[in-house]
Design a protein around this motif. Structure first.
Motif, mmCIF file in Angstrom:
data_model
loop_
_atom_site.group_PDB
_atom_site.id
_atom_site.type_symbol
_atom_site.label_atom_id
_atom_site.label_comp_id
_atom_site.label_asym_id
_atom_site.label_seq_id
_atom_site.Cartn_x
_atom_site.Cartn_y
_atom_site.Cartn_z
ATOM 1 N N ILE A 264 31.502 30.204 -10.141
ATOM 2 C CA ILE A 264 31.408 28.982 -10.940
ATOM 3 C C ILE A 264 29.950 28.684 -11.265
ATOM 4 O O ILE A 264 29.046 29.125 -10.573
ATOM 5 C CB ILE A 264 32.037 27.758 -10.231
ATOM 6 N N THR A 265 29.766 27.929 -12.341
ATOM 7 C CA THR A 265 28.462 27.366 -12.677
ATOM 8 C C THR A 265 28.616 25.854 -12.603
ATOM 9 O O THR A 265 29.697 25.312 -12.857
ATOM 10 C CB THR A 265 28.000 27.764 -14.091
ATOM 11 N N VAL A 266 27.534 25.169 -12.231
ATOM 12 C CA VAL A 266 27.578 23.708 -12.111
ATOM 13 C C VAL A 266 26.317 23.143 -12.740
ATOM 14 O O VAL A 266 25.218 23.674 -12.532
ATOM 15 C CB VAL A 266 27.689 23.276 -10.627
ATOM 16 N N ASP A 267 26.465 22.078 -13.502
ATOM 17 C CA ASP A 267 25.331 21.383 -14.095
ATOM 18 C C ASP A 267 25.670 19.899 -14.154
ATOM 19 O O ASP A 267 26.840 19.523 -14.171
ATOM 20 C CB ASP A 267 25.058 21.909 -15.507
ATOM 21 N N ILE A 268 24.650 19.078 -14.167
ATOM 22 C CA ILE A 268 24.853 17.649 -14.395
ATOM 23 C C ILE A 268 24.590 17.426 -15.875
ATOM 24 O O ILE A 268 23.458 17.566 -16.346
ATOM 25 C CB ILE A 268 23.940 16.791 -13.506
ATOM 26 N N ALA A 269 25.650 17.116 -16.616
ATOM 27 C CA ALA A 269 25.566 16.996 -18.068
ATOM 28 C C ALA A 269 24.984 15.663 -18.501
ATOM 29 O O ALA A 269 24.281 15.594 -19.504
ATOM 30 C CB ALA A 269 26.950 17.192 -18.687
ATOM 31 N N SER A 270 25.270 14.590 -17.750
ATOM 32 C CA SER A 270 24.722 13.286 -18.106
ATOM 33 C C SER A 270 24.813 12.334 -16.925
ATOM 34 O O SER A 270 25.570 12.559 -15.985
ATOM 35 C CB SER A 270 25.449 12.683 -19.314
ATOM 36 N N VAL A 271 24.002 11.268 -17.027
ATOM 37 C CA VAL A 271 24.017 10.186 -16.043
ATOM 38 C C VAL A 271 23.997 8.879 -16.827
ATOM 39 O O VAL A 271 23.202 8.709 -17.738
ATOM 40 C CB VAL A 271 22.781 10.249 -15.110
ATOM 41 N N ASP A 272 24.884 7.971 -16.470
ATOM 42 C CA ASP A 272 24.955 6.682 -17.154
ATOM 43 C C ASP A 272 24.900 5.575 -16.111
ATOM 44 O O ASP A 272 25.652 5.586 -15.147
ATOM 45 C CB ASP A 272 26.260 6.603 -17.945
#
Length: 150
Positions: free
Chosen positions: A32-40
């Motif tokens: 798997i790959t993991v990323d944080i796409a956004s923070v609100d």
């Protein structure tokens, strides 16, 4: 990582110590790959301890040629920085087709545990742990700026 530009404050979450001890560090070559796409952090829900709500969009990609199922995502602060997030664990039962990505919404709360020291980087380090239905867990570390001070 595109999430660095979107980070408005910072966060952290915790999982049980047995989860961390059986978790493999994620990276190239993992299933798997993991990323944080956004923070609100636009939702202002007052809390007596001074914390704010954050919604993280964690993107998980299936790098294999088989179907995978994400069963749990944990987020916590990695280390004792000035900004900390409350440990968060969310359960899922989301199938990931081979070669496909999915965005998972994780809600957490974060606050300043103390003021930044003059020689300290104004960042937060997050540990994201993704568990799969086959029992495998992968940890990914992200660092992002903290743009406000207490």
């Amino acid at each position: 990582m595109r999430w660095l530009a979107l980070l408005l404050l910072s966060w952290s979450c915790s999982s049980s110590s047995d989860l961390v001890s059986r978790t493999v560090e994620g990276g190239p070559g993992q299933p798997i790959t993991v990323d944080i796409a956004s923070v609100d952090n636009s939702v202002e829900v007052p809390d007596p301890d001074g914390s704010r709500q954050y919604t993280l969009q964690v993107e998980v990609g299936n790098s294999t040629d088989t179907l995978l199922t994400v069963t749990r995502i944990s987020v916590r602060t990695d280390g004792g920085g000035a900004f900390q997030v409350y440990p968060t664990v969310q359960k899922f039962n989301e199938l990931l087709d081979p070669g496909k990505d999915h965005l998972f919404e994780i809600k957490t709360r974060g606050r300043f545990a103390r003021q930044f020291r003059p020689d300290e980087s104004r960042t937060v380090v997050l540990l994201v742990i993704v568990e799969l239905s086959n029992g495998d867990s992968y940890s990914y570390t992200f660092e992002g700026p903290v743009k406000q001070t207490p």
